[in-house]
Design a protein around this motif. Structure first.
Motif, mmCIF file in Angstrom:
data_model
loop_
_atom_site.group_PDB
_atom_site.id
_atom_site.type_symbol
_atom_site.label_atom_id
_atom_site.label_comp_id
_atom_site.label_asym_id
_atom_site.label_seq_id
_atom_site.Cartn_x
_atom_site.Cartn_y
_atom_site.Cartn_z
ATOM 1 N N UNK A 119 -62.342 19.303 -5.194
ATOM 2 C CA UNK A 119 -62.843 18.480 -3.876
ATOM 3 C C UNK A 119 -63.488 19.410 -2.926
ATOM 4 N N UNK A 120 -64.027 20.649 -3.365
ATOM 5 C CA UNK A 120 -64.609 21.657 -2.563
ATOM 6 C C UNK A 120 -65.980 21.110 -2.235
ATOM 7 N N UNK A 121 -66.884 20.437 -2.981
ATOM 8 C CA UNK A 121 -68.156 19.910 -2.596
ATOM 9 C C UNK A 121 -67.987 18.417 -1.945
ATOM 10 N N UNK A 122 -66.962 17.896 -2.475
ATOM 11 C CA UNK A 122 -67.203 16.237 -2.366
ATOM 12 C C UNK A 122 -66.330 16.108 -1.073
ATOM 13 N N UNK A 123 -65.511 16.913 -0.688
ATOM 14 C CA UNK A 123 -64.458 16.335 0.414
ATOM 15 C C UNK A 123 -63.458 15.336 -0.234
ATOM 16 N N UNK A 124 -62.727 14.791 0.485
ATOM 17 C CA UNK A 124 -61.845 13.894 0.164
ATOM 18 C C UNK A 124 -60.369 14.404 0.265
ATOM 19 N N UNK A 125 -59.313 13.700 -0.522
ATOM 20 C CA UNK A 125 -58.030 14.042 -0.633
ATOM 21 C C UNK A 125 -57.852 14.490 -2.102
ATOM 22 N N UNK A 126 -57.270 15.549 -2.264
ATOM 23 C CA UNK A 126 -56.695 16.295 -3.619
ATOM 24 C C UNK A 126 -55.197 16.477 -3.549
ATOM 25 N N UNK A 127 -54.710 16.078 -4.609
ATOM 26 C CA UNK A 127 -53.104 16.451 -4.831
ATOM 27 C C UNK A 127 -53.012 16.828 -6.470
ATOM 28 N N UNK A 163 -54.226 13.868 -8.518
ATOM 29 C CA UNK A 163 -54.848 12.677 -8.137
ATOM 30 C C UNK A 163 -55.876 13.143 -6.992
ATOM 31 N N UNK A 202 -59.132 24.547 -7.252
ATOM 32 C CA UNK A 202 -59.194 23.864 -6.027
ATOM 33 C C UNK A 202 -59.247 25.094 -4.905
ATOM 34 N N UNK A 248 -74.787 7.617 -3.441
ATOM 35 C CA UNK A 248 -73.385 7.745 -3.634
ATOM 36 C C UNK A 248 -72.593 7.363 -4.986
ATOM 37 N N UNK A 297 -63.984 10.917 -0.228
ATOM 38 C CA UNK A 297 -64.024 10.337 1.117
ATOM 39 C C UNK A 297 -64.120 9.018 1.628
#
Lengths: 537, 255
Positions: A58-66, A12, A77, A417, A16
Motif C-alpha cells: 500500500x505504500x504508493x497507492x494508499x488505502x487499507x492493508x491487512x 487483504x 509493507x 485510475x 482508497x
C-alpha cells in the motif's frame, strides 16, 4: 527443503475510496526458484497482488492493508519499494510508466546509480543484461524512439540489472510480437532454471506461457481468495485457459494438454484429418481507405517502404509483424497523423492530407496503443459525452452503451485510475461511440482477458456486418485467428505476405494460433472452428 | 504541536522584523528604499529558510509527511515559481492560486511551505533577490496557511466561494503588509502626511498608512485580488479535485 521466496497470510487490501476489497483473505506460499503464472480476469486484482510483492501496495497507492506479507524474509509493507528494490525487480504493464531517463543505457544503469555502485560494475551489468534481452544495439538510442516491444525489453533489462532474487512482471509480453515473446520466455526460463531466479508473472495470453509455469495462481475476482495449484490442475477448471486446453476440455481429453505437442499426441487421427469448409470471406464492399506505395522515415530510420494496403467496407484486416516493423507508423499514416514522404493515402478516393480534418475525424476512428493518450476527462461517462458532442451527435443511452464493454459500473469513475484492461475498453468505447465508418485499432486486446477478448471479437464482427472497415495492428494471433478476413505481415517496413489468416498461418508458423498449428490445414484456427467441424462430421 | 510552534516562530519573527522600525526613536529615514532592512533582512531570510526546513523535518519525523508529500511539495513549488512569470495588469500574479488551493486541500503547513518556498525559488530563477524577499516569503506563506485554516463547506460551490473570498482579501492584505517593509523608511520632503514619522501615535500612524495605501497601493492590489478571484473561479474546482485525488494516496492504514 528450499526456503520461501514469498508468503502471504490473510492479506487483504482496499484501494482508497474503493467500495470493495481488491484482495481479501489471500494466503499463499511460494518456494524459492519457482516460476509462477498469475491468471485472472481483467480488474480481478492480479496487478494489485503483484504490487504487494515490492510494497507498492500500500505504500504508493494508499488505502487499507491487512494481514502479513513476507518476501525474501522482508516485510514489503513496512519497508516500501525502496527497501525491497534490491531483492524484487518489477516490470510494469505499461513500461513507459517506469522510465526515468532519456537514453536506454542510462535507464539500465539508473537503479545501480541510485545504489551508488562502482562504475566498472555498472558497465559490466549493463552489457550483461542488454545481451540477455537482445537489446545491445539499442543502448545508444533514446527511450522515446523505441517501439512498444523494445521498450518492454528495456524495462525488463533495467529490472534485472540489480540482480534481484525475485522478478515480478505484469503482463510482460502484451506488447511483444510472438517471436520476441518466445525469446523473452526463453530468457526468463534460463534465469529461472540456471540462476534460481524466482519469476512471478501475470499474463492474459496463456497460450504463450502455460507450459513454462511450475505454479499457477488463479485470481477469481476482486476480494476472492487466490487459488494456487499445478498448471494442469488449474487449467482443468479455470474459465481462463490456453486454447488447446479449452479444446482438450471440450473433447474430454485427459490430462488436459497445455501445448500443441501434447494436444497432437491425444487427438484422434480422424479429428486431425477431418476437413471443413474454409471460412467464406464476406464479399468486399467499396474501398474506403487505401495506402498507395507509401514510405515513411523517422530521420535516418526507414519505418515504411513502398507499402500498399486496401481496406474495404465490411472487412477486418490485421497488420502483424515484429516490434518496430512499422505497424503503428502505417496506422498513423493511414489516419493522416503522419505524412508519408512518398506515395499517398486515399480516404474514399480523396487524398487524406487534402481533406479537412473534421471530415477525416468524422469518418475514421483511431484507438492508439496507449489508451491514456486519449483519456482526459474526469469520468468515463464524460469521455463518451465529449466524443458525441464534439462530433455534433445527439446524446444516447450511455449506460447501455457502456455495458456492452463491461463498463456499466464505471460511468462515474476517473478513467486513469482504472486497470489497464478497463482503460483500454474505455478508450475503445470513447472512439466507437462516435460511430466511425473506418476503424483503426492499435493492439486492441492489450490487457484484455479471454472473456473480454471474446466480447471485443463479437463487437468487431457486428461492426463488420454494419459495413465498418476495420484495420488492426496486433501481436495477438488468437485475435487474428478468430476475426480477421485478411492479414498483412510487415517486416522492416515492407509487406512480406498478405492473405486470409489460414493461408498466412500455414506459411508463417510464428503468426499461427495454437489450434492452427495443431491442425495445420489452414482452415481450423480457433476452438470454435474445431467444435463446429466436429459437430458437422 | 511542534509544527504549530515552528509556524508561530516564523510568523513572530517576521512580524517583529516588520514592526520594530516603528519603535525606533530615530528611524533611519530618508534612506533610498532598497537600503531598508539591509541589516536585518538577510538574518530574517536565513532564519525563515531554516524554519521552513525545520517544519519539513518535524513533519517527516511525526510521519505527517513522507517522501510522496515532499515530492508533491517540490513539484508544486517549481510549478508555482514558473507561474509567477505570467504577466498581468497591476499586481496580478498567478502565484497565489496554488498556495490557496493546496493550503486548503493539504493543510496550513503545506500551504505555508508552498507559498514561501515558491517565492524563494521564483526569486532565484529571475524575479530578483532583495531585502523584500523574506517578507514576500512570509506573506505568501501566510496566504497559504490561512487557506488551510478555512473550514470546508459541504457544498463544493460554497467552498470555491469561500476560497475566492480569501483570494480577494489576501490579495489586498498581501500588499498592505508587504508595504510595511519600506514604508517607515521613506520620508520625502513633500506629502509627509502619508509617511511615517518617529513618535507618531498608533492612530495617527494608521491614518497615515491608510492614506498611503489608498493613494499608492490600492489599485495595484485590487488587480491582484481580482486576479485571485478569477483564477480560483476558473481553475479552482478541477485543481481541487486533482489535489484531493492525489491526497488519498499520501498515506495508508493498517487493519
Amino acid at each position: 527443503m528450499s526456503s520461501l521466496a514469498a508468503s502471504f497470510q490473510g492479506v487483504h487490501y482496499k484501494y482508497p475510496d474503493a467500495q470493495q476489497h481488491s484482495l481479501a483473505g489471500v494466503t499463499l506460499e511460494l518456494p524459492e526458484g519457482a516460476f509462477v503464472l498469475v491468471v485472472g480476469p481483467s480488474g480481478s486484482g492480479k496487478s494489485t497482488l503483484l504490487r504487494v510483492l515490492n510494497g507498492l501496495v500500500p505504500n504508493f497507492y494508499g488505502g487499507v492493508f491487512g494481514g502479513v506479507a513476507r518476501v525474501c524474509g522482508r516485510d514489503p509493507v513496512a519497508l516500501g519499494p525502496r527497501g525491497m528494490s534490491d531483492v524484487v525487480g518489477f516490470v510494469f504493464q505499461d513500461p513507459e510508466a517506469q522510465f526515468v531517463v532519456d537514453s536506454v543505457e542510462d535507464e539500465l544503469a539508473f537503479g545501480m546509480e541510485m545504489r551508488a555502485w562502482p562504475q566498472a560494475l555498472m558497465a559490466t551489468r549493463v552489457q550483461e543484461v542488454s545481451e540477455l534481452l537482445g537489446i545491445t544495439e539499442l543502448l545508444g538510442r533514446r527511450v522515446s524512439s523505441l517501439s512498444g516491444g523494445q521498450r518492454q525489453r528495456v524495462a525488463i533489462a533495467a529490472a534485472l540489472a540489480l540482480r534481484p532474487k525475485v522478478l515480478v512482471l505484469d503482463e510482460p509480453t502484451s506488447q511483444l510480437d510472438p517471436a520476441a515473446a518466445d525469446e523473452l520466455f526463453d530468457a526468463l526460463l534460463a534465469l529461472n532454471k540456471e540462476h534460481g531466479l524466482t519469476v512471478i508473472l501475470s499474463e492474459h495470453r496463456l497460450e504463450r506461457v502455460a507450459q513454462y509455469a511450475d505454479i499457477v495462481w488463479a485470481v477469481r475476482g476482486p476480494g476472492q481468495p487466490v487459488e494456487a495449484g499445478e498448471p494442469r490442475a488449474v487449467f482443468r477448471t479455470s474459465p481462463l485457459a490456453p486454447p488447446v486446453a479449452m479444446l482438450g476440455r471440450a473433447l474430454g481429453w485427459e490430462p488436459v494438454p497445455l501445448t500443441v505437442e501434447e494436444a497432437r499426441a491425444q487427438a484422434r487421427p480422424e479429428l486431425l484429418e477431418a476437413k471443413k469448409d474454409g471460412r467464406r470471406p464476406p464479399a468486399p464492399g467499396p474501398v474506403r481507405l487505401a495506402a498507395l506505395g507509401i514510405s515513411y522515415s523517422y530521420g535516418e530510420r526507414k519505418a515504411l517502404r513502398d507499402v500498399s494496403v486496401e481496406l474495404h467496407a465490411g472487412e477486418i484486416v490485421a497488420v502483424q509483424g515484429h516490434n518496430g516493423a512499422g505497424k503503428t507508423t502505417l496506422l498513423k499514416c493511414m489516419l493522416g497523423l503522419l505524412r508519408p514522404q512518398a506515395g499517398h493515402v486515399l480516404l474514399d478516393g480523396k487524398k487524406v492530407h487534402d481533406l479537412p480534418l473534421p471530415e477525416v475525424i468524422r469518418k475514421v476512428g483511431y484507438v492508439p496503443q496507449n489508451p491514456n493518450s486519449i483519456l482526459f476527462q474526469e469520468t468515463v461517462l464524460a469521455e463518451l459525452q465529449f466524443t458525441r458532442r464534439s462530433h455534433g451527435l445527439k446524446e444516447i443511452d450511455y449506460t447501455a452503451f457502456l455495458s456492452r464493454f463491461g463498463l456499466a459500473g464505471y460511468a462515474e469513475s476517473y478513467p486513469r485510475d482504472l486497470s489497464q484492461g478497463e482503460r483500454q475498453r474505455v478508450a475503445l468505447a470513447a472512439i466507437l461511440v462516435a460511430e466511425p465508418e473506418v476503424l483503426l485499432l492499435d493492439e486492441p486486446t492489450l490487457g484484455l482477458d479471454y472473456a473480454q477478448k471474446k466480447e471485443l471479437i463479437g463487437f468487431l464482427r457486428e461492426l463488420r456486418a454494419q459495413g465498418v472497415a476495420i484495420l488492426m495492428a496486433t501481436h495477438d494471433v488468437e485475435l487474428v485467428a478468430s476475426c480477421a478476413d485478411r492479414t498483412i505481415i510487415l517486416s522492416q517496413g515492407q509487406v512480406v505476405d498478405e492473405g486470409p489468416p489460414g493461408a498466412v498461418m500455414l506459411r508463417h508458423e510464428r503468426y499461427a494460433s495454437q489450434i492452427a498449428r495443431l491442425f495445420g490445414d489452414g482452415l481450423r484456427l480457433t476452438v470454435e472452428d474445431v467444435l463446429e467441424s466436429t459437430g458437422r462430421c | 504541536m511542534l509544527n504549530t510552534a515552528i509556524l508561530l516562530a516564523a510568523s513572530l519573527l517576521g512580524l517583529a522584523s516588520l514592526f520594530y522600525p516603528f519603535a525606533l526613536p530615530n528611524a533611519p529615514q530618508g534612506l533610498p528604499t532598497p537600503a531598508a532592512h539591509s541589516a536585518d533582512a538577510p538574518l530574517v531570510f536565513i532564519a525563515l529558510v531554516v524554519l521552513c526546513l525545520a517544519a519539513v523535518a518535524a513533519n517527516l519525523a511525526s510521519r505527517q509527511m513522507n517522501s510522496k508529500v515532499i515530492a508533491v511539495l517540490g513539484v508544486l513549488t517549481g510549478m508555482n515559481a514558473v507561474l509567477r512569470a505570467i504577466p498581468g495588469p497591476g499586481g496580478f500574479s498567478a502565484i497565489f492560486l496554488l498556495p490557496i488551493l493546496c493550503g486548503h486541500a493539504y493543510g496550513a503547513t503545506f500551504g505555508f511551505l508552498l507559498g514561501s518556498l515558491s517565492l524563494l525559488v521564483s526569486a532565484l530563477i529571475g524575479a530578483g533577490v532583495g531585502p523584500w524577499l523574506p517578507y514576500q516569503m512570509l506573506c505568501a506563506g501566510w496566504v497559504g496557511m490561512v487557506a488551510g485554516w478555512l473550514p470546508r463547506p459541504r457544498h463544493p460551490k460554497m467552498e470555491l466561494a469561500l476560497l475566492a473570498l480569501w483570494g480577494a482579501v489576501s490579495g489586498l492584505a498581501f500588499g498592505a503588509i508587504m508595504n510595511l517593509w519600506f514604508w517607515p523608511f521613506i520620508s520625502p520632503p513633500a506629502q509627509h502626511h502619508i509617511y511615517w514619522e518617529p513618535g507618531l501615535g498608533l492612530l495617527d500612524g494608521l491614518r497615515r498608512y491608510a492614506l498611503f495605501y489608498a493613494l499608492t497601493s490600492l489599485w495595484w492590489d485590487a488587480m491582484r485580488a481580482a486576479g485571485n478571484v478569477l483564477l480560483i473561479a476558473l481553475f479552482g474546482r478541477p485543481l481541487l479535485q486533482a489535489l484531493r485525488r492525489f491526497q488519498r494516496r499520501f498515506h495508508f492504514a493498517l487493519a
